[in-house]
Write a protein that holds these residues in place. Structure first.
Motif, PDB file in Angstrom:
ATOM      1  N   CYS A  33     -28.655   2.703 -21.282  1.00  0.00           N
ATOM      2  CA  CYS A  33     -28.288   3.511 -22.800  1.00  0.00           C
ATOM      3  C   CYS A  33     -28.455   4.668 -22.852  1.00  0.00           C
ATOM      4  CB  CYS A  33     -29.404   2.776 -23.576  1.00  0.00           C
ATOM      5  SG  CYS A  33     -30.950   3.780 -23.742  1.00  0.00           S
TER       6      CYS A  33
ATOM      7  N   CYS B 221     -33.429   7.963 -22.794  1.00  0.00           N
ATOM      8  CA  CYS B 221     -34.232   8.717 -22.231  1.00  0.00           C
ATOM      9  C   CYS B 221     -33.745   9.658 -21.207  1.00  0.00           C
ATOM     10  CB  CYS B 221     -35.139   7.658 -21.494  1.00  0.00           C
ATOM     11  SG  CYS B 221     -34.417   7.131 -19.848  1.00  0.00           S
ATOM     12  N   GLN B 222     -32.572   9.805 -21.028  1.00  0.00           N
ATOM     13  CA  GLN B 222     -32.080  10.381 -19.748  1.00  0.00           C
ATOM     14  C   GLN B 222     -32.309  12.009 -19.695  1.00  0.00           C
ATOM     15  OE1 GLN B 222     -31.420   8.902 -16.997  1.00  0.00           O
ATOM     16  NE2 GLN B 222     -31.572   6.571 -17.707  1.00  0.00           N
TER      17      GLN B 222
ATOM     18  N   CYS C 236     -38.712   4.917 -19.234  1.00  0.00           N
ATOM     19  CA  CYS C 236     -37.037   4.276 -19.419  1.00  0.00           C
ATOM     20  C   CYS C 236     -37.272   2.948 -19.581  1.00  0.00           C
ATOM     21  CB  CYS C 236     -36.335   4.728 -18.146  1.00  0.00           C
ATOM     22  SG  CYS C 236     -34.549   3.979 -18.459  1.00  0.00           S
TER      23      CYS C 236
ATOM     24  N   CYS D 209     -34.966   0.984 -20.313  1.00  0.00           N
ATOM     25  CA  CYS D 209     -33.740   0.162 -19.775  1.00  0.00           C
ATOM     26  C   CYS D 209     -34.187  -0.179 -18.293  1.00  0.00           C
ATOM     27  CB  CYS D 209     -32.565   0.920 -19.841  1.00  0.00           C
ATOM     28  SG  CYS D 209     -31.806   1.221 -21.548  1.00  0.00           S
TER      29      CYS D 209
END
Ligand code: FES
Ligand code: FES
Lengths: 771, 149
Positions: free
Chosen positions: B95, B98-99, B130, B132
């Motif tokens: 998604c 958080c990156q 994260c 995901c």
């Protein structure tokens, strides 16, 4: 009509519709997409019916809707599904581009607003994006290609048969003349869409992108530069910020609050009460008191000053411990029979040995990294919303309903979703924003949910108690299997509480139980719903698979058999299991036809065998290690997982390796399939080890990542190996986003058993091994 | 008070208790710094203060007075910091939410420790959740970037 039917959940809740499915062999729902005879002779093998047509809005494939070409050659492709991390925003336009011979570097992706009449179904849920739209999107691209070719043939006054589209150009084969897509744009756009039966799909050998995994997600650069926009990030001129104090108990109401104290906080603009909606409330806001301010911080400080007191209502007694005991009691009583084969009672009475086991899976919560958020502007009889919603079409209908407007006066713009997992299918946060903007006289209002709001006011993965009884004959064959499932239903959002799992929930991995046992009975017991139950990535497949796959391993242990061999024996020979023959209630196959997506034990066996082989099943393991295996058909996909655990002296469990085999039919984007399988292992390990929502006095006891623990890096599942079963295009594509989750927890606890001899029947693992 | 954000001097006159995160997001529109938990538990809001990774939700404006803040938007003018390149090469995000926090944390680690061990990478990145589940790729990307810087 659409506003009443804007989710699949509502769709399937309609008994008559379900009956229709049963009586007509599953095809009534499906206004089939690409009927078999549509492209007679052309790639006929690629055509199959899906349930896409039965969803609100159905499936649309018209390139006039999805594709536009600028004179500089830039091809804009609309993506109508929401992007929450699965990659569908990239993968579906990629299929269009491939079929239309567009050069991906010249493609721009445009996110559609909510409009299911125009774009077809947008409910990004149920692992359906590829499953339902790969065929329409291929047809869309192919039709666009034919329109470009036709435009070129007319321009050159040559027969259609002499031109061919190739990598963003149309070529006149005899002369070698070429025209770019930009040059042809206007003429192609003026073409009528060809009839579906005249649309010629590419042969798979000609694919540039489909099935290759060579296209990076379209938002990659923006994400890595911090430019990708999620609803939490929205800003617009004049916008104000709001947070809401919501009743801690579902169905509760505001008793008193101190608006004046909140207004004293610098930056606070207004305090607004939001009414509660009586159950069944669908996705209506819980109600409460909103504080609107110049920035988020001021709104948060204002909310702290509110000092709200609440009237709890009848759900104020919800207590997870008491509820577990009630569910256990109900699971021990005969329930409603949902599927029945042979005579289980007689077989159990005559069995040499009867083994009975119980499993408990608590409430869970999505905890998407982006908490819910939305901006709305309601003015002049129109509403515009910007939100991270999984169901933009449904949101449009719900906003229209809440505002007393026509859908035509409501625009729902979709941002990127910082995770979805089912939470963002429920648009309560967008409705809050609309109510507040209207109250603020049309000022754009952003509703920010904090992490605490998210964890305490969710739509929770349902709590569940599973009771499984197996009878063994003198030859140690399993001759009886009785599985009773007790779990409050998510249908309680939409109708008076059905107090047991609905056809939809049974369809999520129970009703299609694939075991080769002559006497088999599936039952449901009673459980009332005392909070908002929602669907969470793979939904009831989680408890169903946990119970079934744990029980199989328990029987193997009882008999001293290898768990993988015994699992294969339970599945039995390759065959089609057809629950339509023995189901005693309504039946749901993920909304898709049984003919296209049967229960195929051959495919189930194959993923078990593949995962076991790749994992080196039976290899010698270091001390303290153990391997477990589990399999589940979910979302019409077959997934088997082998988990290897390492348990240290103080009972800490790590997961050095995971091998997952997935058969999801034809794979459109293998690179994203891998990322989904890896992510599912991480989420599965969170479920197995940590995540649990508990209630006391009707209130959620967790509030942030301190007490709602989720997996962090280095805590296992860092070496997830994905083994994709290769299929040709003739094998219908099935779900990918969810199916990796269900087998994980039982594979994990089976591995823990192999390593320690301790059987975990209550999730999460928590401290059970150190106790 | 004065604060430097992405090399630019800024004047701030609001509530000194306001977390840096809300200042960056709501006042400066630097929304690459994400809101994930608000209490220092998830790392989504990670920025650099004087070159060190901090959780901007857990730092007040008073705390950062006179300091130099770098956000994801200021990490590299063209988005080609070695860690950003590694992130793309490893196809890390799902998604994506958080990156930026993960990248800022990873970049700070590599400033401090050019050749971190596997364990150092994991323990440093453990503050960044994260949901995901991109962890194995996050690990691979930080490791790959450590070979580049
Ligand atoms: S938002 Fe700052 S650590 Fe989570
Ligand atoms: S990519 Fe979605 S939370 Fe990390």
């Amino acid at each position: 009509m659409k506003s009443f039917k804007n989710t699949i959940i509502e769709n399937v809740s309609r008994r008559d519709l379900l009956k229709g499915v049963v009586s007509a062999g599953g095809l009534v729902l499906a206004v089939q997409f690409l009927p078999r005879d549509a492209v007679a002779g052309q790639n006929a093998a690629a055509q199959y019916a899906t349930g896409a047509g039965g969803m609100p809005g159905g499936a649309v494939w018209d390139p006039h809707v999805f594709v536009s070409i600028a004179t500089d050659g830039t091809v804009s492709i609309i993506t109508h599904r929401s992007e929450m991390g699965t990659g569908s925003r990239t993968s579906l336009p990629m299929a269009v581009a491939d079929e239309m011979e567009a050069d991906w570097s010249k493609v721009k992706i445009v996110q559609a607003p909510g409009d299911e009449q125009k774009y077809g179904n947008q409910d990004t849920d149920g692992s359906r994006s590829i499953r339902h739209f790969i065929q329409p999107m291929r047809a869309c691209g192919a039709a666009a290609r034919q329109m470009l070719e036709k435009a070129a043939a007319i321009a050159w006054s040559v027969p259609d048969t002499e031109v061919r589209a190739e990598n963003h150009m149309v070529v006149h084969i005899p002369s070698g003349k070429k025209m770019g897509y930009g040059e042809l744009a206007a003429a192609a756009a003026a073409m009528p869409t060809p009839e579906l039966k005249r649309v010629t799909l590419k042969d798979p050998s000609e694919f540039r992108y489909i099935g290759k995994g060579n296209v990076q997600i379209t938002d990659m650069r923006d994400i890595t530069m911090g430019k990708a926009m999620y609803a939490q990030d929205l800003q617009m001129p004049g916008m104000v910020y709001a947070v809401v104090a919501r009743p801690p108990v579902v169905g509760g109401k505001v008793k008193s609050f101190d608006a004046a104290a909140a207004m004293k906080v610098p930056g606070v603009l207004k305090v607004v009460q939001i009414p509660a909606t009586p159950a069944p409330a669908k996705f209506a806001p819980k109600g409460g008191v909103a504080v609107v301010a110049k920035n988020t911080w001021a709104a948060l400080r204002g909310r702290e000053a509110l000092n709200v007191t609440w009237i709890d209502g009848p759900n104020g007694d919800y207590d997870s411990d008491t509820f577990k005991a009630q569910m256990a009691a109900n699971a021990r009583k005969p329930g409603n029979v949902e599927r029945n084969e042979g005579d289980v009672d007689k077989a159990l009475a005559g069995a040499k040995k009867v083994i009975e086991r119980e499993y408990y899976i608590p409430h869970g919560h999505h905890a998407t990294m982006e908490p819910p958020a939305a901006v709305a502007k309601v003015a002049g009889g129109k509403a515009e919303v910007w939100a991270c919603v999984q169901s933009p079409g449904g949101t449009r209908g719900d906003v229209a309903g809440a505002m007393g407007m026509k859908e035509a006066d409501v625009t729902v713009n979709v941002t990127l979703l910082g995770g979805g997992f089912g939470r963002k299918s429920k648009c309560d946060f967008a409705l809050e924003a609309a109510l507040l903007s209207r109250d603020m006289g049309g000022t754009p209002v952003k509703v920010v949910w904090t992490r605490e709001d998210d964890i305490q006011h969710g739509f929770y993965h349902s709590v569940s108690y599973q009771h499984v009884t197996a009878g063994l004959d003198a030859n140690n064959k399993v001759v009886a299997w009785r599985h009773r499932s007790v779990s409050p239903s998510l249908m309680s959002n939409f109708m008076p509480d059905p107090k047991r799992e609905s056809a939809l929930e049974l369809g999520l991995g129970l009703i299609d139980t694939p075991f080769d046992v002559p006497n088999l009975r599936l039952e449901t017991g009673e459980a009332v719903s005392k909070t908002r139950i929602g669907w969470f990535r793979s939904v009831n497949n989680i408890p169903h698979a946990f119970a079934m796959q744990s029980m199989v391993a328990e029987l193997a242990a009882e008999l001293g058999r290898d768990p993988k061999d015994f699992l294969l024996e339970m599945i039995g020979p390759a065959r089609i299991v057809d629950p339509r023959k023995t189901v005693t209630s309504e039946l749901w196959n993920y909304g898709d036809p049984w003919e296209t997506y049967p229960v195929d034990t051959g495919r189930l066996r194959r993923v078990v065998e593949r995962a076991a082989k790749e994992a080196g099943w039976g290899r010698k393991l270091p001390a303290g290690h153990g391997m477990g295996i589990a399999v589940q058909r979910s979302f019409l996909t077959y997934v088997a997982t082998v988990v290897e655990v390492a348990v240290d002296k103080d009972g800490t469990v790590s997961v050095p390796r995971v091998d997952t085999a997935i058969d999801a039919g034809f794979i459109v984007n293998p690179e994203r399939v891998r990322s989904q399988v890896e992510g599912a292992a991480v989420m599965g390990l969170s479920i197995a080890k940590y995540t649990e929502i508990t209630f006391k006095n009707g209130r959620v006891q967790q509030s942030n990542f301190g007490d709602y623990r989720v997996l962090r890096i280095g805590e296992g599942a860092m070496d997830v190996r994905t083994h994709i079963i290769a299929n040709g295009i003739e094998v219908p594509s099935s779900g990918v986003g969810e199916p990796g989750v269900p087998p994980f927890a039982p594979a994990f606890t089976n591995a823990v058993f192999a390593a320690t001899g301790k059987r975990i029947r209550n999730l999460p693992l928590g401290e059970q091994l150190s106790a | 008070m004065q604060v430097k954000v992405n090399k630019q001097d800024r004047k701030y006159e609001g509530d000194p208790q306001m977390p840096l995160m809300w200042y960056l997001r709501d006042e400066l529109g630097l929304t690459g710094t994400k809101f994930g938990c608000g209490v220092g538990l998830c790392g989504a809001c990670t920025v650099h203060v004087n070159g060190k990774a901090v959780r901007s939700c857990a730092m007040s404006m008073k705390d950062v007075a006179g300091q130099a803040v770098t956000t994801i938007e200021g990490l590299s003018p063209d988005g080609n910091h070695p860690i950003q390149k590694a992130w793309r090469a490893e196809n890390v995000p799902q998604c994506g939410y958080c990156q930026p926090g993960q990248i800022m944390q990873g970049a700070a680690l590599l400033i401090e420790n050019k050749k971190p061990s596997d364990e150092e990478i994991k323990s440093t990145m453990a503050g960044n959740i994260c949901r995901c589940g991109c962890y194995q790729r996050i690990f691979a990307a930080v490791k790959a970037a450590s070979k580049e810087v």
